[in-house]
Write an enzyme that holds these catalytic residues in place. Structure first.
Site: not given
Lengths: 560, 437
Positions: B153, B151, B112, B240
């Protein structure tokens, strides 16, 4: 008086020590087919002039179990393993009687699938029919929860002479190594037991009644009775004996290299402030990996009897041995012949040695002396190169915390200690070539027996506390107790210390020699689920460091 | 005796003594159970698996990728340097051909973290994959690199860093941004004017199961990679998507992760997120390690795994197929889209707002990029953070053409020193970084 005895591949060395130094030293040839005889002749020779009543301590190191493994003369034993999710346990098969069964425990020690008791009964009957007497049982994560192993043992007990459990082997995780180690314990048990009971009986007849101590691979000792739980710990105690024998001459507060230069191989080890480095997980020799605590040693195929050859104009030394040096009737030239030609060594047939070295010299287009010197230097170079490679590897080992990364200890040896037959010839040369303080250990030919004689008892305990599940455990010691949510680091360390002391005393430690305690590992984690704290996990390992018993070290070092 | 079919490198750095705060998902406990599982399985004893010590990244390593405000020291802790250093160590091992492929299991994560970093966003301070990619390009001269972010996200940081770079293909598979932090990563986000189509964002509906993930890999990621022909493939291996993850809503499994890895064949995998530390991480990581080493992973199954409960509905499958078709459509039109983005030599302006949830910083950016057909195009980014600094960063891409280099120095020299706390120059062709105050 202390008796130390080390059964080596070619010689059995024994010493008798008193607080004023070495009283007797004996070297008898080892009879590989009858180690028992070698042990007894060592002891009888040693006790010629001494009243056995005065002997306070006896320590023996033998190649018994090592030989059994190398020669694959172990009795066939059964193995039952329960793996749960992960790598197929078939990869870790130990032999014909190897059974992967149901049941599973996870990394937190929670049961995920139960043991199928019928399945175990059936396997037990099959093994019993096949004449199996000893069985090992290993479940994955038994270190966190041994209940499956215990249940399986309960079922097996009536079928077999003795059942060995994985969680008694080590507090460390490593399922494949635990299988190999448990299998080893079961395999060498009867051999080990018969041998040492016979030794004990014979010593009793000689008038020695003190309990016999046995040297372990980690350079510590344990009593005969303690060794019955984990007989495989005596594997490769030979190198450990020599390293322990170098300790009196190691510098305090500094790092030292120990090189045991033998005929075929050189063993390399390290001392940090007079304490030997341990293997992080367990003995590892080539393909063979275990959870047996051991000193960190590396054996390289170079020694006094290594075969010399010239390939494409370049000299090679070892890694094989064709026989003794030509000076001693061997088939081809060796570094020992070079020592004879250089006039460093007086023993042996000088003409034969020169004849051997001449073969090499011709191929290298050098004269005899030049070639001998080149061989000798190359030999030193190879040994030191391997040593420094090992130091590099040790210094680049992975780390798991920021702290370790920043504070990681870097080994930087200030002294080299040489042991073994040719040690005294090498010391000066190595010091000259590498400018590192180098010493051929005095009494180097029996340093191994001295090491065995003076080694103190070692042991390690691993504790795991989980305040979410409300339990502190050291399954290796059959210890489990409930704890409260507020269980603290101090309580953990105190519990570990109590267990360690108890374990040491059970292994025959002298109460004066159990103060070298060290916390080797401590970790603390918050358990958080759904953003709220549920408890803590504490882990610690505490050990009695390998080292020498008090009262003798100074006598030996001043003698030197 | 277990032996891998080729050499695989592992860096394991669980940072057992570092956390954002004691109850944060990104805390000391995160890799504990993974380490337990991996150790108990005897992974490090398998012949062919080589464990490496993490390296430490230097400020110079970070400066190839980020404008750290006010500087690298302030934005990072030792853990960040070691975590990125873990990725660097694996990169070295792979590039020096000591191993065929490698996996860095490190924390804290990084995807991120954007080009300008004022602090922590989504538990990330510096982008560990991006720092590694730029290291590889500078040290080993590789040209084309693919980063596949799996991931759950959106990998918005990596997306941002390679936004204008046609030579780095960035593909992110993630849970639909309308339902998940950071709320970006829609199919229309395709990269800057000079690099349209080299950023592919594939949002997946909540409830996507193994079937859906593997469908996207097979029908979109692999064909695109096939055409792009990267020199190496990097996997931002976030874990995740697992059905037990507390922060997300997907139904992926350990077997699925292992299969994905076998299909994707990354040269380097770097661990990103994944917060089901007890029920998922130990199994997922084990599966990925075995898959990377070419070993049998069929026995790696979560104890509570129930495939029937995780089945995805037909309508969900349709939705995923539609998104996949849409992405392939964009990919096939990338050249036309770049043509249409502007005339070479023009300057394009973009305004953005970035929120740093971890450190509670609000940043406004104004970016100017030179339209170019010969290289990725130089750009400047004017970044003002509250609370914080106002800076200007000038970037010259690694393969910059002369016109873009010239433009960049014009940006840098003309910048008004009184307006900014600091003015940064990132000259990638020269591997040079400079700061004016």
């Amino acid at each position: 008086m202390i008796l130390g005895l080390d059964v080596g591949g070619t010689h059995t060395d024994a010493v008798l020590l008193s607080s004023s130094g070495i009283q007797e030293r004996v070297k008898v040839p080892t009879d590989p087919d009858d180690l028992f005889k070698s042990v007894l002749s060592g002891f009888s020779a040693l006790l010629k002039h001494t009243d056995p009543e005065q002997v306070r301590r006896v320590v023996i190191s033998t190649t018994l179990t090592t030989n059994a493994i190398v020669q694959k003369t172990m009795a066939p034993v059964g193995m039952i393993v329960s793996a749960g999710p992960g790598i197929d346990p078939e990869h870790f098969r130990t032999g014909r009687h190897y059974y992967a069964v149901g049941g599973s425990i996870n990394h937190r020690g929670r049961e995920k699938a139960p043991v199928n008791e019928m399945e175990i009964q059936d396997i037990a009957r099959v093994m019993q029919k096949a004449g199996i007497e000893y069985v090992g049982v290993v479940s994955k994560f038994c270190v966190r929860n041994p209940s499956h192993e215990i249940l399986i043992k309960r079922i097996l007990n009536k079928y077999f002479k003795k059942v060995f459990l994985g969680h008694h082997v080590s507090g460390n995780l490593n399922f494949p190594r635990r299988i190999a180690t448990t299998h080893l314990n079961a395999s060498v048990f009867s051999l080990h037991k018969n041998f040492f009971q016979a030794v004990e009986k014979s010593l009793e007849e000689m008038g020695i009644t003190v309990p016999i101590q046995i040297l372990k691979a980690d350079g510590g000792t344990m009593t005969l009775s303690a060794s019955m739980i984990f007989p495989a710990q005596t594997v490769l105690s030979g190198p450990a004996a020599s390293i322990m024998g170098a300790i009196p001459h190691a510098p305090a507060g500094q790092d030292a290299i120990v090189l045991d230069i033998g005929g075929t191989t050189t063993d390399i080890a390290f001392l940090v402030d007079k304490t030997p480095l341990l293997e992080p997980v367990g003995i590892r020799r080539g393909q063979y990996k275990s959870l047996i605590r051991s000193l960190r040693t590396d054996s390289k195929g170079i020694g006094g009897d290594s075969a010399l050859r010239v390939n494409d104009g370049k000299l090679t030394i070892g890694p094989d041995r064709l026989g003794p040096a030509m000076a001693f009737g061997g088939p081809g030239p060796t570094p020992t012949d070079a020592l004879v030609v250089l006039g460093l060594m007086d023993e042996g047939d000088k003409d034969k040695a020169r004849e051997g070295i001449r073969q090499i010299a011709a191929q290298l287009s050098m004269d005899d002396r030049e070639a001998a010197d080149h061989i000798f230097r190359s030999c030193c170079n190879i040994i030191l190169k391997k040593t420094f490679e090992m130091i590099d590897r040790l210094n680049s080992k992975p780390v798991y915390t920021v702290h370790d990364f920043l504070e990681g200890y870097k080994l930087s040896p200030a002294k080299i200690l040489l042991l073994g037959g040719p040690a005294r010839f090498f010391a000066e040369k190595i010091e000259d070539m590498y400018k590192i303080d180098t010493l051929a250990v005095p009494e180097s030919s029996v340093a191994n027996a001295i090491g065995a004689a003076l080694a103190r008892t070692t042991c390690e305990v691993s504790l795991n506390a989980d305040t979410e599940q409300g339990i502190v455990t050291a399954h290796e010691e059959d210890f489990a107790e409930p704890i409260s949510k507020t269980f603290s680091e101090d309580e953990l360390v105190e519990t570990a210390y109590t267990l360690l002391k108890e374990k040491a005393e059970n292994a025959g430690a002298d109460p004066d020699n159990i103060d070298e305690v060290e916390v080797v590992e401590f970790q603390e984690f918050n358990i958080v689920r759904n953003f709220s704290p549920r408890g803590k996990i504490f882990r610690t390992k505490m050990q009695l460091k390998p080292g020498l018993i008090k009262g003798y070290e100074s006598v030996l070092s001043t003698n030197g | 005796m277990l032996k891998s079919s080729h050499k695989t490198g592992l860096v394991f750095f669980p940072a057992f003594d570092w956390a954002i705060d004691p109850t944060h998902p990104e805390r000391e406990e995160r890799l504990l159970y993974t380490q337990d599982q991996v150790t108990e399985e005897g992974i490090f004893d398998i012949q062919g698996i080589v464990e490496y010590k993490p390296d430490l990244v230097t400020p110079e390593d970070i400066q190839r990728t980020h404008f750290c405000v006010p500087d690298e020291r302030t934005v990072t802790t030792e853990s960040h340097l070691i975590s990125a250093g873990g990725a660097k160590a694996i990169a070295n091992a792979v590039m020096n051909k000591e191993v065929k492929n490698g996996f860095a299991l490190v924390r804290p994560p990084g995807h991120h973290s954007m080009r300008v970093s004022h602090g922590g966003r989504g538990f990330c301070h510096i982008n560990i994959e991006a720092v590694m990619v730029e290291y590889i390009r500078s040290k080993f001269g590789l040209k084309r690199i693919a980063v596949v972010d799996t991931d759950c996200h959106h990998g918005d940081g990596t997306n941002d860093i390679f936004w204008h770079d046609p030579d780095v293909l960035f593909i992110s598979l993630h849970q639909d941004g309308r339902t998940m932090y950071p709320g970006t990563g829609f199919p229309g986000e395709l990269g800057g004017p000079n690099a349209k189509g080299s950023n592919l964002n594939i949002p997946l509906p909540p409830g996507t199961s193994t079937e859906g993930y593997l469908y996207v890999i097979k029908n979109c990621v692999l064909p695109v990679l096939e055409e792009f022909k990267p020199d190496i493939i990097v996997n931002s291996a976030g874990q995740d998507n697992h059905y037990t993850d507390p922060l997300t809503n997907m139904n992926f499994s350990a077997q699925g992760y292992a299969q994905l890895t076998s299909m994707l064949k990354p040269d380097i995998a770097v661990l990103e997120g994944g917060y089901s530390i007890e029920g998922a991480l130990p199994y997922v990581n084990l599966g990925i390690i075995l898959a990377m080493a070419g070993l049998d992973y069929s026995g790696v199954i979560e104890p509570d795994y129930n495939p029937d409960r995780l089945k995805q509905s037909v309508s969900l499958t349709d939705k995923i197929k539609k998104t996949t078709d849409q992405i392939m459509g964009y990919w096939n039109q990338r050249d036309q889209m770049r043509e249409a983005a502007g005339t070479p030599g023009d300057i394009l302006i973009r305004h953005r707002e970035v929120f740093y949830d971890t450190d509670n910083i609000f940043e406004r950016q104004k970016e100017k990029i030179r339209i170019c057909r010969d290289c990725g195009g130089s750009f400047e980014v004017d970044s003002k953070a509250t609370p914080g600094h106002h800076i200007l960063g000038v970037h010259i891409p690694i393969n910059a053409c002369d016109a873009c280099k010239e433009k960049a120095y014009e940006f840098y020299d003309k910048a008004d020193k009184t307006k900014y706390h600091k003015i940064y120059l990132q000259d990638r062709p020269k591997d040079y970084y400079e700061v004016k105050q």
